[in-house]
Design a protein around this motif. Structure first.
Motif, PDB file in Angstrom:
ATOM      1  N   THR A  80     -38.468 -47.953  11.886  1.00  0.00           N
ATOM      2  CA  THR A  80     -39.508 -48.687  11.206  1.00  0.00           C
ATOM      3  C   THR A  80     -40.727 -48.998  12.134  1.00  0.00           C
ATOM      4  OG1 THR A  80     -38.926 -50.900  11.514  1.00  0.00           O
ATOM      5  CG2 THR A  80     -38.060 -49.590   9.586  1.00  0.00           C
ATOM      6  N   PRO A  81     -41.857 -49.026  11.814  1.00  0.00           N
ATOM      7  CA  PRO A  81     -43.135 -49.407  12.883  1.00  0.00           C
ATOM      8  C   PRO A  81     -42.773 -51.068  13.245  1.00  0.00           C
ATOM      9  CG  PRO A  81     -44.021 -48.617  10.772  1.00  0.00           C
ATOM     10  CD  PRO A  81     -42.440 -48.911  10.701  1.00  0.00           C
ATOM     11  N   GLY A  82     -42.758 -51.156  14.517  1.00  0.00           N
ATOM     12  CA  GLY A  82     -42.615 -52.461  15.229  1.00  0.00           C
ATOM     13  C   GLY A  82     -43.897 -52.972  15.762  1.00  0.00           C
ATOM     14  N   LEU A  83     -43.639 -53.993  16.714  1.00  0.00           N
ATOM     15  CA  LEU A  83     -44.973 -54.673  17.269  1.00  0.00           C
ATOM     16  C   LEU A  83     -45.815 -53.796  18.093  1.00  0.00           C
ATOM     17  CD1 LEU A  83     -43.581 -58.527  17.938  1.00  0.00           C
ATOM     18  CD2 LEU A  83     -45.197 -57.590  16.161  1.00  0.00           C
ATOM     19  N   TYR A  84     -44.956 -53.403  19.146  1.00  0.00           N
ATOM     20  CA  TYR A  84     -45.937 -52.801  20.253  1.00  0.00           C
ATOM     21  C   TYR A  84     -45.200 -51.186  20.399  1.00  0.00           C
ATOM     22  CZ  TYR A  84     -47.499 -57.273  21.886  1.00  0.00           C
ATOM     23  OH  TYR A  84     -48.177 -58.277  22.012  1.00  0.00           O
ATOM     24  N   THR A  85     -44.072 -50.875  19.636  1.00  0.00           N
ATOM     25  CA  THR A  85     -43.333 -49.598  19.864  1.00  0.00           C
ATOM     26  C   THR A  85     -42.225 -49.614  18.474  1.00  0.00           C
ATOM     27  OG1 THR A  85     -42.165 -48.122  21.137  1.00  0.00           O
ATOM     28  CG2 THR A  85     -41.494 -50.520  21.175  1.00  0.00           C
ATOM     29  N   THR A  86     -41.616 -48.641  18.356  1.00  0.00           N
ATOM     30  CA  THR A  86     -40.726 -48.202  17.303  1.00  0.00           C
ATOM     31  C   THR A  86     -39.637 -49.450  17.297  1.00  0.00           C
ATOM     32  OG1 THR A  86     -40.976 -46.096  17.216  1.00  0.00           O
ATOM     33  CG2 THR A  86     -38.960 -46.684  16.433  1.00  0.00           C
ATOM     34  N   ASN A  87     -39.403 -49.768  15.891  1.00  0.00           N
ATOM     35  CA  ASN A  87     -38.044 -50.773  15.787  1.00  0.00           C
ATOM     36  C   ASN A  87     -37.031 -50.121  14.993  1.00  0.00           C
ATOM     37  OD1 ASN A  87     -37.058 -53.443  15.968  1.00  0.00           O
ATOM     38  ND2 ASN A  87     -37.624 -53.694  13.791  1.00  0.00           N
ATOM     39  N   SER A  88     -35.898 -50.380  15.189  1.00  0.00           N
ATOM     40  CA  SER A  88     -34.551 -49.963  14.562  1.00  0.00           C
ATOM     41  C   SER A  88     -34.362 -50.493  13.386  1.00  0.00           C
ATOM     42  CB  SER A  88     -33.429 -49.941  15.483  1.00  0.00           C
ATOM     43  OG  SER A  88     -33.493 -49.288  16.681  1.00  0.00           O
ATOM     44  N   GLY A  89     -34.173 -50.034  12.298  1.00  0.00           N
ATOM     45  CA  GLY A  89     -33.937 -50.647  10.905  1.00  0.00           C
ATOM     46  C   GLY A  89     -32.458 -51.291  10.860  1.00  0.00           C
ATOM     47  N   LYS A  90     -32.214 -52.007   9.864  1.00  0.00           N
ATOM     48  CA  LYS A  90     -30.969 -52.549   9.918  1.00  0.00           C
ATOM     49  C   LYS A  90     -29.842 -51.440   9.598  1.00  0.00           C
ATOM     50  CE  LYS A  90     -32.819 -56.672   7.713  1.00  0.00           C
ATOM     51  NZ  LYS A  90     -32.620 -57.618   6.420  1.00  0.00           N
ATOM     52  N   SER A  91     -28.670 -51.902  10.339  1.00  0.00           N
ATOM     53  CA  SER A  91     -27.553 -50.856  10.272  1.00  0.00           C
ATOM     54  C   SER A  91     -26.650 -51.343   9.400  1.00  0.00           C
ATOM     55  CB  SER A  91     -26.836 -50.685  11.801  1.00  0.00           C
ATOM     56  OG  SER A  91     -26.536 -52.025  12.302  1.00  0.00           O
ATOM     57  N   PHE A  92     -25.182 -50.847   9.289  1.00  0.00           N
ATOM     58  CA  PHE A  92     -24.459 -51.014   8.272  1.00  0.00           C
ATOM     59  C   PHE A  92     -23.868 -52.830   8.582  1.00  0.00           C
ATOM     60  CE2 PHE A  92     -19.857 -52.104   7.652  1.00  0.00           C
ATOM     61  CZ  PHE A  92     -19.583 -51.551   6.393  1.00  0.00           C
ATOM     62  N   ASN A  93     -23.905 -53.089   7.599  1.00  0.00           N
ATOM     63  CA  ASN A  93     -23.538 -54.827   7.449  1.00  0.00           C
ATOM     64  C   ASN A  93     -22.638 -55.199   6.288  1.00  0.00           C
ATOM     65  OD1 ASN A  93     -23.727 -57.517   8.195  1.00  0.00           O
ATOM     66  ND2 ASN A  93     -25.372 -57.812   6.835  1.00  0.00           N
ATOM     67  N   ALA A  94     -21.716 -55.766   6.494  1.00  0.00           N
ATOM     68  CA  ALA A  94     -20.702 -56.156   5.355  1.00  0.00           C
ATOM     69  C   ALA A  94     -20.284 -57.554   5.443  1.00  0.00           C
ATOM     70  CB  ALA A  94     -19.145 -55.533   5.561  1.00  0.00           C
ATOM     71  N   GLY A  95     -20.377 -58.467   4.385  1.00  0.00           N
ATOM     72  CA  GLY A  95     -20.049 -59.846   4.597  1.00  0.00           C
ATOM     73  C   GLY A  95     -19.687 -60.384   2.845  1.00  0.00           C
ATOM     74  N   MET A  96     -19.431 -61.729   3.040  1.00  0.00           N
ATOM     75  CA  MET A  96     -18.957 -62.054   1.626  1.00  0.00           C
ATOM     76  C   MET A  96     -19.823 -63.624   1.675  1.00  0.00           C
ATOM     77  SD  MET A  96     -14.923 -63.195   2.849  1.00  0.00           S
ATOM     78  CE  MET A  96     -14.766 -63.793   1.014  1.00  0.00           C
ATOM     79  N   LEU A  97     -19.957 -64.027   0.280  1.00  0.00           N
ATOM     80  CA  LEU A  97     -20.222 -65.441  -0.021  1.00  0.00           C
ATOM     81  C   LEU A  97     -19.306 -65.930  -0.965  1.00  0.00           C
ATOM     82  CD1 LEU A  97     -22.500 -67.499  -0.337  1.00  0.00           C
ATOM     83  CD2 LEU A  97     -23.403 -66.066  -2.132  1.00  0.00           C
ATOM     84  N   ILE A  98     -18.740 -67.129  -0.517  1.00  0.00           N
ATOM     85  CA  ILE A  98     -17.748 -68.003  -1.478  1.00  0.00           C
ATOM     86  C   ILE A  98     -18.532 -69.386  -1.993  1.00  0.00           C
ATOM     87  CG2 ILE A  98     -15.721 -69.351  -1.342  1.00  0.00           C
ATOM     88  CD1 ILE A  98     -14.800 -67.437   0.682  1.00  0.00           C
ATOM     89  N   GLU A  99     -18.431 -69.355  -3.115  1.00  0.00           N
ATOM     90  CA  GLU A  99     -19.074 -70.580  -3.838  1.00  0.00           C
ATOM     91  C   GLU A  99     -18.349 -71.102  -4.673  1.00  0.00           C
ATOM     92  OE1 GLU A  99     -23.688 -69.031  -4.374  1.00  0.00           O
ATOM     93  OE2 GLU A  99     -22.156 -68.352  -5.806  1.00  0.00           O
ATOM     94  N   MET A 100     -18.330 -72.691  -4.806  1.00  0.00           N
ATOM     95  CA  MET A 100     -17.441 -73.395  -5.661  1.00  0.00           C
ATOM     96  C   MET A 100     -18.223 -74.661  -6.144  1.00  0.00           C
ATOM     97  SD  MET A 100     -14.015 -75.099  -4.496  1.00  0.00           S
ATOM     98  CE  MET A 100     -12.746 -75.985  -5.643  1.00  0.00           C
ATOM     99  N   ASN A 101     -18.049 -74.519  -7.638  1.00  0.00           N
ATOM    100  CA  ASN A 101     -18.463 -75.976  -8.318  1.00  0.00           C
ATOM    101  C   ASN A 101     -17.515 -76.951  -8.287  1.00  0.00           C
ATOM    102  OD1 ASN A 101     -21.270 -74.679  -9.259  1.00  0.00           O
ATOM    103  ND2 ASN A 101     -19.894 -73.373 -10.493  1.00  0.00           N
ATOM    104  N   TRP A 102     -17.917 -78.234  -8.010  1.00  0.00           N
ATOM    105  CA  TRP A 102     -16.976 -79.389  -7.932  1.00  0.00           C
ATOM    106  C   TRP A 102     -17.257 -80.040  -9.183  1.00  0.00           C
ATOM    107  CZ3 TRP A 102     -13.770 -79.523  -3.619  1.00  0.00           C
ATOM    108  CH2 TRP A 102     -14.229 -78.718  -2.874  1.00  0.00           C
TER     109      TRP A 102
END
Length: 710
Positions: free
Chosen positions: A688-710
């Motif tokens: 993608t277009p960066g500030l002064y030169t080309t910037n790399s886009g986001k690569s593979f990313n895996a994650g998780m979110l845990i939520e709990m109501n008390w």
């Protein structure tokens, strides 16, 4: 060779910053009083005191539609019939897709292209960069000193957000200058929306991100309160940099033999506290405090030199709202807020500090007439914004890092100024049997800048209960930013004429389709070049037109498909910028005139999402996104030490890209809810277009979110 830095602190024809002890202690006192008041209210909620007599309240109509919006007419109503091209990102959508930031959500919304750059993102709406007014509970989120820096990345937590309201099109009549190509309002929860305690923690693989939040809400009839605390740490950039020392004593640069090494940016950290409390739906207090430290690497065009930049942007906001009925069909509302935004920018080994303060007050009168078929909204507002030590570059930073530069530092200046704005505005809506017309006007009287009048008008024709046709025309203006002030480019404000025609069909909550045609004509447009040190572009004009298609279709009980497509094109002359070239060999200056095409970002964007309820407790959502090719012009000097060397803009084209994310949400099986997510599941490599030169886009990313109501 020249050995001294040129640093000018210009105040010129602007009012000087007024520093006195009372102005610095007042905000702290306000926050101390608010915190004590909040503790008292929380104590009263848990241990109720005798009930007070309810005050009169003007009840404003709220449609049955879950997609409620308040941006279009300063009152809550169904987005379907609002006098605007409107969209709502509901809390359900936020929760289901595990999106991490507002920028992530907007990247999948109609009309938006998000340019991923170092240190953040640049939002384009309908081909215009940094053209949207971002509000958090109707308070501006970004800085008025620059077009960029809207705080839509990790700076703003999604934990406290009830919904995000979006209007595409000019919105200056009701929201003032800078509601240029659109307006976005982030609406937080209140104690009426959420009761109890909810906690959450998330982690992801790509950037070692870890975040947590705590929400508390209580509703005790007359009193209700909400509190959200969130924190996040993430390594947003792991690229190495090689310029580790540079600024030396502030007069001469560090010698080349001591200038270079190797290091990586550290982790970025983000903290946010938001709280509100209200009494009997007529009096509301809220406060928001944020702090962050964002570290990243920046590369020059060739990739030979890289350096670290780090931004810290603590903000404090205190807001009060009050409403009172003045009759069975009328009422008044008051809104006032104070914001303080400090910015510390560390470049390699030097800190630059700047600050911005705003005081705002607004009074609105609503009057329903003609058997509630007419609605008059009229108001007046006052705002004072003060800026101190706003950094403005006068030299092209990458050139000074060159090892051929022995001791020269890039010139810069800081700007102090303030502006007062008094506005009066009004909008009238009239409903007939099956169509509605409206018109609005606003007069903005600036203390330091050109006074302007904005207006809007439109008609909505719902010729059957399922079909509606909207035709809207409006104008908007943009307040000059710091570099415009420093260069004296404030004689004519940027203006946009926005035309929209939308045809929409809806069948209950299961099926919706809309098609929109738009045309934006920009006058006196000034481009804030992302290359620090390049002067602003000369005032220019552009015409951008395009089409948007949105749909949501319930295919069966368990399958829902939704998506959008945006395509656009522009017509206008090339942009022209001036660049002061410094000959590093003898210190001489030479003015260069550079021309380049207007940057619209991607001209086609598409998003498709499938929602599959696999079981009553398991939801699976794959999302497919398409971004057409983009291009950008970068400043290039063949040899900064050779006065005969070529200085020009290089055009770089980035190919189109397909990206896919998946989300899996599990509820009511465990004592807590789990959201799994994978971004860029194909691990697609793209740039993608960066500030002064080309910037790399986001690569593979895996994650998780845990939520709990008390």
């Amino acid at each position: 060779m020249r050995k001294s830095i040129t640093k000018a602190k210009t105040i010129s024809n602007h009012k000087k910053w007024k520093q006195d002890n009372s102005s610095t202690t007042f905000p702290k006192s306000c926050f101390m009083v608010f915190c004590l008041l909040h503790l008292f209210i929380m104590f009263e909620i848990i241990f109720p005191l005798p009930t007070l007599m309810a005050a009169d309240t003007m009840l404003l109509f709220v449609g049955e539609d879950l997609e409620v919006i308040s941006l279009a007419s300063r009152r809550e109503e169904a987005a379907w019939k609002a006098p605007a091209i409107a969209d709502v990102v509901t809390n359900e959508r936020i929760q289901n897709t595990s999106n991490i930031t507002i920028a992530n959500l907007l990247a999948k919304s109609t009309g938006f292209y998000i340019n991923e750059i170092e240190g953040g993102n640049i939002p384009f709406l309908r081909g215009i960069p940094d053209s949207t007014l971002f509000l958090y509970d109707t308070v501006p989120m970004g800085s008025s000193a620059s077009k960029s820096g809207q705080n839509i990345d990790n700076e703003t937590s999604l934990a406290a957000i009830k919904r995000i309201e979006i209007i595409r099109g000019a919105g200056s009549v009701l929201w003032g200058p800078d509601a240029f190509a659109g307006v976005i309002n982030v609406v937080p929860f209140t104690g009426k929306d959420f009761q109890g305690v909810k906690t959450g923690i998330s982690a992801s693989s790509m950037d070692d991100a870890c975040s947590t939040f705590l929400n508390f809400g209580a509703d005790k009839g007359q009193w209700d309160s909400f509190l959200s605390i969130s924190a996040k740490t993430v390594q947003e950039d792991d690229k190495t940099f090689n310029v580790i020392k540079f600024w030396n004593d502030g007069k001469t640069a560090t010698a080349p033999n001591e200038r270079f090494g190797e290091a990586t940016p550290g982790n970025s950290e983000y903290y946010e506290i938001y709280s509100n409390l209200s009494f009997d739906n007529w009096l509301n207090f809220s406060a928001r405090i944020t702090n962050n430290n964002n570290a990243y690497s920046v590369y020059d065009w060739s990739g030979e030199y890289a350096w670290k930049e780090e931004q810290s942007k603590p903000t404090q906001t205190l807001k009060i709202e009050a409403s009172k009925s003045t009759g069975i069909d009328s009422g008044i509302r008051f809104t006032g807020y104070y914001t303080n935004k400090d910015t510390n920018l560390n470049i390699i080994d030097k800190d630059f500090d700047q600050s911005e303060q705003s005081f705002y007050g607004e009074l609105i009168y609503d009057h329903s007439m003609y058997k509630e078929n007419g609605l008059l909204t009229a108001g007046a507002s006052w705002r004072k914004t003060s800026f101190k030590d706003i950094l403005i570059w006068q030299g092209f930073m990458p050139n000074y890092l060159n090892k051929e530069n022995i001791n020269l530092l890039p010139p810069y200046q800081t700007e102090d100024y303030e502006n007062r704005l008094i506005s009066v505005f009004g909008q009238y809506r009239q409903r007939f049997t099956n169509f509605e017309i409206w018109a609005g006007v606003r007069n903005d009287n600036h203390d330091e800048f050109e006074n302007r009048i904005s207006y809007s008008t439109g008609v909505a024709w719902d010729f059957t209960p399922n079909f509606i046709l909207k035709s809207i025309y409006g104008t908007a203006y943009r307040t000059p930013f710091a570099k415009q002030v420093a260069e004296g480019r404030i004689s004519h404000l940027e203006r946009i004429n926005s035309t929209n025609i939308q045809f929409a069909w809806k069948s209950g909550k299961e099926k919706e389709i809309s098609f929109t045609l738009f045309r934006n004509k920009i006058k006196n447009q000034i481009f804030e070049n992302r290359d620090a040190g390049v002067n602003l572009s000369t005032p220019n004009s552009q015409t951008i037109w395009g089409a948007e298609l949105e749909w949501k279709l319930q295919l069966s009980k368990n399958f829902l498909i939704s998506g959008n497509v945006t395509t656009l094109n522009n017509n206008g002359p090339q942009e022209t910028s001036e660049y002061m070239r410094y000959d590093l060999e003898n210190g001489q200056e030479e003015l260069k005139i550079l021309k380049y095409d207007y940057d619209t970002g991607a001209e086609t964007m598409a998003n498709v999402s499938l929602q599959w309820n696999m079981t009553e407790n398991i939801l699976f959502i794959p999302e497919l996104r398409y971004i057409a090719e983009t291009q950008l012009y970068y400043l290039y000097e063949a040899d900064p030490t050779d006065p005969r060397a070529t200085t020009t803009f290089i055009k770089v084209t980035y190919p189109d890209v397909w990206l896919m994310d998946i989300h899996l949400k599990i509820t009511d099986i465990f004592p807590f809810g789990i959201n799994f997510f994978v971004e860029n599941i194909w691990d697609k490599t793209y740039e993608t277009p960066g500030l002064y030169t080309t910037n790399s886009g986001k690569s593979f990313n895996a994650g998780m979110l845990i939520e709990m109501n008390w």
